[in-house]
Design a protein around this motif. Structure first.
Motif, mmCIF file in Angstrom:
data_model
loop_
_atom_site.group_PDB
_atom_site.id
_atom_site.type_symbol
_atom_site.label_atom_id
_atom_site.label_comp_id
_atom_site.label_asym_id
_atom_site.label_seq_id
_atom_site.Cartn_x
_atom_site.Cartn_y
_atom_site.Cartn_z
ATOM 1 N N PRO A 128 0.775 -1.243 0.000
ATOM 2 C CA PRO A 128 0.000 0.000 0.000
ATOM 3 C C PRO A 128 0.807 1.294 0.000
ATOM 4 C CG PRO A 128 -0.247 -1.168 2.086
ATOM 5 C CD PRO A 128 0.511 -2.069 1.168
ATOM 6 N N ASP A 129 2.062 1.274 0.472
ATOM 7 C CA ASP A 129 2.910 2.478 0.463
ATOM 8 C C ASP A 129 2.217 3.714 1.034
ATOM 9 O OD1 ASP A 129 5.002 1.133 -0.622
ATOM 10 O OD2 ASP A 129 4.506 1.624 -2.703
ATOM 11 N N GLY A 130 1.610 3.568 2.180
ATOM 12 C CA GLY A 130 1.002 4.713 2.851
ATOM 13 C C GLY A 130 -0.363 5.119 2.327
ATOM 14 N N ARG A 131 -0.874 4.409 1.303
ATOM 15 C CA ARG A 131 -2.159 4.804 0.737
ATOM 16 C C ARG A 131 -3.326 4.248 1.535
ATOM 17 N NH1 ARG A 131 -0.828 2.668 -5.119
ATOM 18 N NH2 ARG A 131 0.370 1.266 -3.816
ATOM 19 N N LEU A 132 -2.987 3.394 2.513
ATOM 20 C CA LEU A 132 -4.031 2.718 3.278
ATOM 21 C C LEU A 132 -3.661 2.736 4.760
ATOM 22 C CD1 LEU A 132 -6.591 0.903 2.877
ATOM 23 C CD2 LEU A 132 -5.040 -1.043 2.827
ATOM 24 N N THR A 133 -4.583 3.242 5.583
ATOM 25 C CA THR A 133 -4.324 3.190 7.023
ATOM 26 C C THR A 133 -5.439 2.394 7.677
ATOM 27 O OG1 THR A 133 -5.500 5.277 7.316
ATOM 28 C CG2 THR A 133 -3.112 5.402 7.125
ATOM 29 N N LYS A 134 -5.115 1.749 8.791
ATOM 30 C CA LYS A 134 -6.120 0.953 9.503
ATOM 31 C C LYS A 134 -6.352 1.558 10.874
ATOM 32 C CE LYS A 134 -3.677 -2.646 8.567
ATOM 33 N NZ LYS A 134 -2.833 -2.062 7.516
ATOM 34 N N ASP A 135 -7.620 1.485 11.293
ATOM 35 C CA ASP A 135 -7.994 2.142 12.536
ATOM 36 C C ASP A 135 -8.569 1.092 13.501
ATOM 37 O OD1 ASP A 135 -8.677 4.065 14.341
ATOM 38 O OD2 ASP A 135 -10.216 5.013 13.135
ATOM 39 N N VAL A 136 -9.866 1.136 13.763
ATOM 40 C CA VAL A 136 -10.459 0.218 14.757
ATOM 41 C C VAL A 136 -10.802 -1.144 14.153
ATOM 42 C CG1 VAL A 136 -11.441 1.958 16.280
ATOM 43 C CG2 VAL A 136 -12.739 1.215 14.299
ATOM 44 N N LEU A 137 -10.766 -2.161 15.015
ATOM 45 C CA LEU A 137 -11.154 -3.511 14.609
ATOM 46 C C LEU A 137 -12.676 -3.571 14.540
ATOM 47 C CD1 LEU A 137 -10.132 -6.499 14.181
ATOM 48 C CD2 LEU A 137 -10.623 -6.838 16.601
ATOM 49 N N VAL A 146 -11.056 -7.785 10.426
ATOM 50 C CA VAL A 146 -11.523 -6.717 9.536
ATOM 51 C C VAL A 146 -11.432 -5.388 10.296
ATOM 52 C CG1 VAL A 146 -13.441 -5.867 8.127
ATOM 53 C CG2 VAL A 146 -13.122 -8.333 8.408
ATOM 54 N N TYR A 147 -10.746 -4.409 9.707
ATOM 55 C CA TYR A 147 -10.554 -3.088 10.329
ATOM 56 C C TYR A 147 -11.281 -2.008 9.534
ATOM 57 C CZ TYR A 147 -6.804 -5.065 13.140
ATOM 58 O OH TYR A 147 -6.095 -5.821 14.021
ATOM 59 N N LYS A 148 -11.689 -0.960 10.260
ATOM 60 C CA LYS A 148 -12.123 0.242 9.572
ATOM 61 C C LYS A 148 -10.831 0.957 9.174
ATOM 62 C CE LYS A 148 -15.208 4.155 10.190
ATOM 63 N NZ LYS A 148 -16.156 4.807 11.120
ATOM 64 N N GLY A 149 -10.806 1.513 7.975
ATOM 65 C CA GLY A 149 -9.578 2.161 7.539
ATOM 66 C C GLY A 149 -9.851 3.323 6.615
ATOM 67 N N ARG A 150 -8.792 3.862 6.075
ATOM 68 C CA ARG A 150 -8.917 4.990 5.141
ATOM 69 C C ARG A 150 -7.993 4.735 3.956
ATOM 70 N NH1 ARG A 150 -10.861 10.016 4.468
ATOM 71 N NH2 ARG A 150 -12.166 9.868 6.294
ATOM 72 N N ARG A 178 -10.393 6.132 -1.934
ATOM 73 C CA ARG A 178 -11.773 5.721 -1.635
ATOM 74 C C ARG A 178 -12.333 6.314 -0.347
ATOM 75 N NH1 ARG A 178 -14.204 3.096 -5.986
ATOM 76 N NH2 ARG A 178 -12.646 1.782 -7.012
ATOM 77 N N GLY A 179 -11.483 6.863 0.490
ATOM 78 C CA GLY A 179 -11.945 7.396 1.774
ATOM 79 C C GLY A 179 -12.087 6.280 2.805
ATOM 80 N N VAL A 180 -13.191 6.304 3.573
ATOM 81 C CA VAL A 180 -13.380 5.293 4.621
ATOM 82 C C VAL A 180 -13.686 3.945 3.968
ATOM 83 C CG1 VAL A 180 -14.800 4.612 6.588
ATOM 84 C CG2 VAL A 180 -14.201 7.007 6.275
ATOM 85 N N VAL A 181 -12.961 2.926 4.394
ATOM 86 C CA VAL A 181 -13.122 1.576 3.818
ATOM 87 C C VAL A 181 -13.057 0.532 4.933
ATOM 88 C CG1 VAL A 181 -12.125 2.110 1.539
ATOM 89 C CG2 VAL A 181 -10.616 1.466 3.425
ATOM 90 N N ALA A 182 -13.396 -0.696 4.578
ATOM 91 C CA ALA A 182 -13.150 -1.830 5.473
ATOM 92 C C ALA A 182 -11.950 -2.580 4.904
ATOM 93 C CB ALA A 182 -14.370 -2.740 5.525
ATOM 94 N N VAL A 183 -11.028 -2.990 5.782
ATOM 95 C CA VAL A 183 -9.816 -3.687 5.328
ATOM 96 C C VAL A 183 -9.769 -5.067 5.976
ATOM 97 C CG1 VAL A 183 -7.312 -3.579 5.100
ATOM 98 C CG2 VAL A 183 -8.623 -1.457 5.257
ATOM 99 N N LYS A 184 -9.866 -6.077 5.130
ATOM 100 C CA LYS A 184 -9.829 -7.459 5.642
ATOM 101 C C LYS A 184 -8.399 -7.971 5.518
ATOM 102 C CE LYS A 184 -13.453 -10.072 4.901
ATOM 103 N NZ LYS A 184 -14.430 -11.103 4.477
#
Ligand SMILES: Nc1ncnc2c1ncn2[C@@H]1O[C@H](COP(=O)(O)OP(=O)(O)OP(=O)(O)O)[C@@H](O)[C@H]1O
Length: 141
Positions: free
Chosen positions: A24-33, A42-46, A50-56
């Motif tokens: 991802p090279d900084g294009r994706l951050t993960k926040d809460v589980l 699965v995390y909520k991320g940015r 795309r903005g706010v996303v879910a990251v599995k």
């Protein structure tokens, strides 16, 4: 090889996972589980685009076949109104010899909660017949 993962496309047989699914090279951050499923956490991320996303976080080392099946499903049906859209996947190399190869699968964030939560929040923990009818109709679409 009895099983061919979609990221190992015939025309890209010589490519490695990291070449096909770039990190991802900084294009994706993960926040809460958000939750834990069969494929992974699965995390909520940015996502930068795309903005706010879910990251599995799918563990390729543990069960490549399941990850592959899920990706195939998402690529085929992610455009359906009632299935979270698939935005892409990023490869994460193992940090040490003992850790796993991961694939971060980026999905549309569905903020309404799960059907399970809805049932548990409803009086008597049971949905009205009209709601059940609506859910069944949407699932069958
Ligand atoms: N796109 C999403 N948006 C918001 N939350 C999500 C999303 N995808 C998954 N979740 C949360 O993460 C949990 C685990 O999801 P996941 O899809 O991995 O597993 P599952 O469908 O519950 O089970 P299984 O993997 O066994 O099919 C869900 O129950 C939900 O709370």
């Amino acid at each position: 090889m009895p099983f061919c993962a979609p990221w190992r496309r015939p025309q890209a047989e010589s490519s490695t996972l990291s070449e096909i699914y770039k990190p991802p090279d900084g294009r994706l951050t993960k926040d809460v589980l958000l939750g834990v499923g069969g494929t992974g956490d699965v995390y909520k991320g940015r996502h930068h685009h795309r903005g706010v996303v879910a990251v599995k976080i799918a563990n390729i080392s543990r069960d490549e076949e399941s990850v592959c099946r899920e990706l195939k499903f998402l690529q085929q049906f992610g455009g359906h109104n009632n299935i979270a859209s698939y935005y892409g996947a990023y490869y994460r190399a193992p940090l040490t010899e003992c850790s796993s190869e991961l694939l971060e699968i980026v999905l549309e964030y569905c903020g309404g909660g799960s059907l399970h939560n809805l049932i548990h929040k409803t009086n008597g923990q049971s949905l009205k017949e009209t709601w059940i009818g609506y859910v069944c109709k949407e699932v069958l679409k």
